[in-house]
Design an enzyme around this catalytic site. Structure first.
Site, mmCIF file in Angstrom:
data_model
loop_
_atom_site.group_PDB
_atom_site.id
_atom_site.type_symbol
_atom_site.label_atom_id
_atom_site.label_comp_id
_atom_site.label_asym_id
_atom_site.label_seq_id
_atom_site.Cartn_x
_atom_site.Cartn_y
_atom_site.Cartn_z
ATOM 1 N N SER A 153 2.305 -4.477 7.109
ATOM 2 C CA SER A 153 2.937 -4.034 8.043
ATOM 3 C C SER A 153 3.958 -4.183 6.735
ATOM 4 O O SER A 153 4.442 -4.489 5.537
ATOM 5 C CB SER A 153 2.437 -5.307 8.691
ATOM 6 O OG SER A 153 4.716 -5.432 8.863
ATOM 7 N N TYR A 181 2.020 -14.245 8.742
ATOM 8 C CA TYR A 181 2.314 -12.755 8.991
ATOM 9 C C TYR A 181 2.469 -12.431 8.187
ATOM 10 O O TYR A 181 1.581 -11.121 7.212
ATOM 11 C CB TYR A 181 3.123 -12.120 10.493
ATOM 12 C CG TYR A 181 2.590 -10.842 10.624
ATOM 13 C CD1 TYR A 181 1.350 -10.703 11.659
ATOM 14 C CD2 TYR A 181 3.178 -9.935 10.285
ATOM 15 C CE1 TYR A 181 0.725 -9.216 11.104
ATOM 16 C CE2 TYR A 181 3.403 -8.036 10.605
ATOM 17 C CZ TYR A 181 2.391 -7.874 11.270
ATOM 18 O OH TYR A 181 1.598 -7.034 11.659
ATOM 19 N N SER A 184 -0.156 -12.719 5.108
ATOM 20 C CA SER A 184 -1.011 -12.097 4.804
ATOM 21 C C SER A 184 -1.027 -10.781 4.509
ATOM 22 O O SER A 184 -1.739 -10.337 4.423
ATOM 23 C CB SER A 184 -1.480 -12.549 6.559
ATOM 24 O OG SER A 184 -0.808 -11.722 7.438
ATOM 25 N N LYS A 185 -0.238 -10.096 5.165
ATOM 26 C CA LYS A 185 -0.025 -8.811 5.191
ATOM 27 C C LYS A 185 0.374 -8.959 3.289
ATOM 28 O O LYS A 185 0.029 -7.224 3.135
ATOM 29 C CB LYS A 185 0.782 -7.601 6.111
ATOM 30 C CG LYS A 185 1.105 -8.481 7.660
ATOM 31 C CD LYS A 185 -0.854 -7.303 7.884
ATOM 32 C CE LYS A 185 -1.215 -7.125 9.409
ATOM 33 N NZ LYS A 185 -2.556 -6.382 9.363
ATOM 34 N N ILE A 211 2.227 -0.038 8.073
ATOM 35 C CA ILE A 211 3.104 0.873 8.925
ATOM 36 C C ILE A 211 4.090 -0.221 9.714
ATOM 37 O O ILE A 211 4.841 -1.412 9.172
ATOM 38 C CB ILE A 211 1.516 1.050 10.445
ATOM 39 C CG1 ILE A 211 1.313 -0.547 10.863
ATOM 40 C CG2 ILE A 211 1.101 1.950 9.611
ATOM 41 C CD1 ILE A 211 0.414 0.050 12.008
ATOM 42 N N ALA A 212 5.264 0.242 10.500
ATOM 43 C CA ALA A 212 6.451 0.239 11.640
ATOM 44 C C ALA A 212 6.148 -0.471 12.375
ATOM 45 O O ALA A 212 4.857 0.190 13.091
ATOM 46 C CB ALA A 212 7.349 0.694 10.777
#
Ligand SMILES: NC(=O)c1ccc[n+]([C@@H]2O[C@H](COP(=O)([O-])OP(=O)(O)OC[C@H]3O[C@@H](n4cnc5c(N)ncnc54)[C@H](O)[C@@H]3O)[C@@H](O)[C@H]2O)c1
Length: 270
Positions: A153, A181, A184-185, A211-212
């Site tokens: 992300s 989050y 983690s990404k 990605i967005a």
């Protein structure tokens, strides 16, 4: 190789985790409509996955598995092999985030972010990806062929912009986009590099797809804030990432490994 063959995925056996979600379903449809065989994996079934089962009964099946549970993943590998053979493409798409409706402490200040939430998010997003790579990636390495696509992300590349959520604080809510989050990404990025190097000689390519945000009928105040921040001025459509997933899965990207393909409407360009 003819130009058209470059993006051919019709001989691929594709395993997609989180297939019951908003994007997993779209990836499954994109592969199926181009002739691939697809195994969709999730902890929960969905109407869209059921629909794929009836529409593509010869080339799609759904299997229940939890990406945090290695035993269920090993069982899933047996099932995929029985149906189609060893997977040649793995899309590590399953993940969790704190939804806007999550309990207050989940979206509270960093100083009070609960350890239990941290553990839960890390478990699915990071450990889940590691276990899927361990089970399915290892099988690909033995076969000497594979492409792994780890979905990350923009919030794993840059920090969430807390200004976006100012409108919630202005109306009296305590709201910060949580830390787990994003961390983690970003961990996904180096897991990709590690495995790309580790399996480079085994012909298993490993790349990150960053990605967005995707339009999902979010409330207008959020859309105004988000679209004001993103250079292209709008959120992604659910199908906007299909092209990059197909590219990463196909031989069009055959010299690409360890990379991070960023498809974000320009979010990280500023
Ligand atoms: N939608 C967005 O705006 C957006 C933006 C950036 C990145 N992403 C990333 O794209 C991916 C897909 O996002 P989405 O919006 O489709 O999410 P989603 O919540 O709609 O779908 C995620 C799916 O993962 C499944 N899942 C959760 N825990 C699981 C587990 N332990 N084992 C197996 N499956 C599990 C869920 O049941 C769900 O079907 C995620 O990795 C997400 O982080 C999405």
């Amino acid at each position: 190789m003819a130009l058209n063959d470059l993006f051919d995925v019709s001989n691929e056996i594709v395993l997609i985790t989180g297939v019951s979600g908003q994007l997993g379903t779209e990836y499954a449809k994109a592969f199926l409509s181009r002739g691939a065989k697809v195994a969709g994996l999730d902890v929960r079934p969905s109407a869209s996955s059921d629909q794929l089962c009836s529409e593509f009964s010869e080339r799609y099946f759904y299997c229940v598995a939890d990406v945090t549970d290695k035993t269920t993943l090993e069982r899933a590998l047996v099932e995929v092999r029985e149906h189609f053979g060893t997977p040649t493409v793995l899309v590590n798409n399953a993940a969790i985030d704190s939804p806007p409706s999550a309990p207050a402490e989940e979206n509270g200040p960093f100083e009070e972010y609960p350890e239990t939430s941290w553990d839960r998010v890390m478990d699915v997003n990071l450990k889940g990806t590691y276990l899927c790579c361990q089970v399915f990636g290892a099988a690909m390495a033995i076969e000497g062929k594979g492409s792994i696509i780890n979905v990350a992300s923009i919030y794993g590349v840059v920090s969430p912009d807390q200004n976006l959520y100012e409108y919630r604080r202005q109306r009296g809510e305590v709201f910060y986009k949580p830390v787990a989050y994003a961390v983690s990404k970003s961990g996904i990025l180096n897991m990709t590099r590690y495995l790309a190097v580790y399996w480079a000689k085994k012909n298993v390519r490993v790349n990150t797809l960053t990605i967005a945000g995707v339009f999902n009928h979010q409330e207008q105040v959020f859309l105004d804030a988000y679209c004001g921040r993103i250079p292209v001025g709008h959120m992604a459509d659910v199908q906007d990432y299909n092209g990059s997933v197909l590219f990463l899965a196909s031989s069009a990207s055959r010299y690409m490994t360890g990379a991070n393909l960023v498809i974000d409407g320009g979010w990280t360009a500023i």
